[in-house]
Design an enzyme around this catalytic site. Sequence first.
Site, mmCIF file in Angstrom:
data_model
loop_
_atom_site.group_PDB
_atom_site.id
_atom_site.type_symbol
_atom_site.label_atom_id
_atom_site.label_comp_id
_atom_site.label_asym_id
_atom_site.label_seq_id
_atom_site.Cartn_x
_atom_site.Cartn_y
_atom_site.Cartn_z
ATOM 1 N N ILE A 62 5.431 -1.747 -10.178
ATOM 2 C CA ILE A 62 4.567 -2.566 -9.333
ATOM 3 C C ILE A 62 5.314 -2.891 -8.047
ATOM 4 O O ILE A 62 6.517 -3.180 -8.069
ATOM 5 C CB ILE A 62 4.259 -3.904 -10.040
ATOM 6 N N CYS A 63 4.588 -2.859 -6.918
ATOM 7 C CA CYS A 63 5.137 -3.352 -5.654
ATOM 8 C C CYS A 63 3.997 -3.999 -4.873
ATOM 9 O O CYS A 63 2.990 -4.386 -5.445
ATOM 10 C CB CYS A 63 5.840 -2.239 -4.883
ATOM 11 N N ARG A 64 4.147 -4.108 -3.580
ATOM 12 C CA ARG A 64 3.125 -4.764 -2.761
ATOM 13 C C ARG A 64 1.880 -3.896 -2.634
ATOM 14 O O ARG A 64 0.768 -4.361 -2.802
ATOM 15 C CB ARG A 64 3.706 -5.092 -1.382
#
Length: 105
Positions: free
Chosen positions: A66-68
């Site tokens: 997961i990231c932005r």
Amino acid sequence: MSKSWKYLTTQEVEKKLSSDSSLQLIDVRNPDEYEDGHIPGSKLIPLPELPARIHEIDQNREVIFICRSGNRSGKACEYLNQLGYSNLNNMVGGMLAWTGKQERN
């Protein structure tokens, strides 16, 4: 080496989380981004720290990065794929698209 990871929508991630408690959620954003809001149960390993902290990821369990927005998590999938890891997933749209529960520090 061929790509061996999947792209999951945020809805698919939510569905998986509700049915599989063995998933590893790895958030590769920066600590300040993580503190502003993250998926409950996710572990923070900022992308620049991934090579030094690779031992914290269980190769035998499914991983969702997961990231932005999905860019850094894609790089994490690519890196682990090159090291021979499988069962890798990139959450498309990242936290910008996430509508599920969040925790804040």
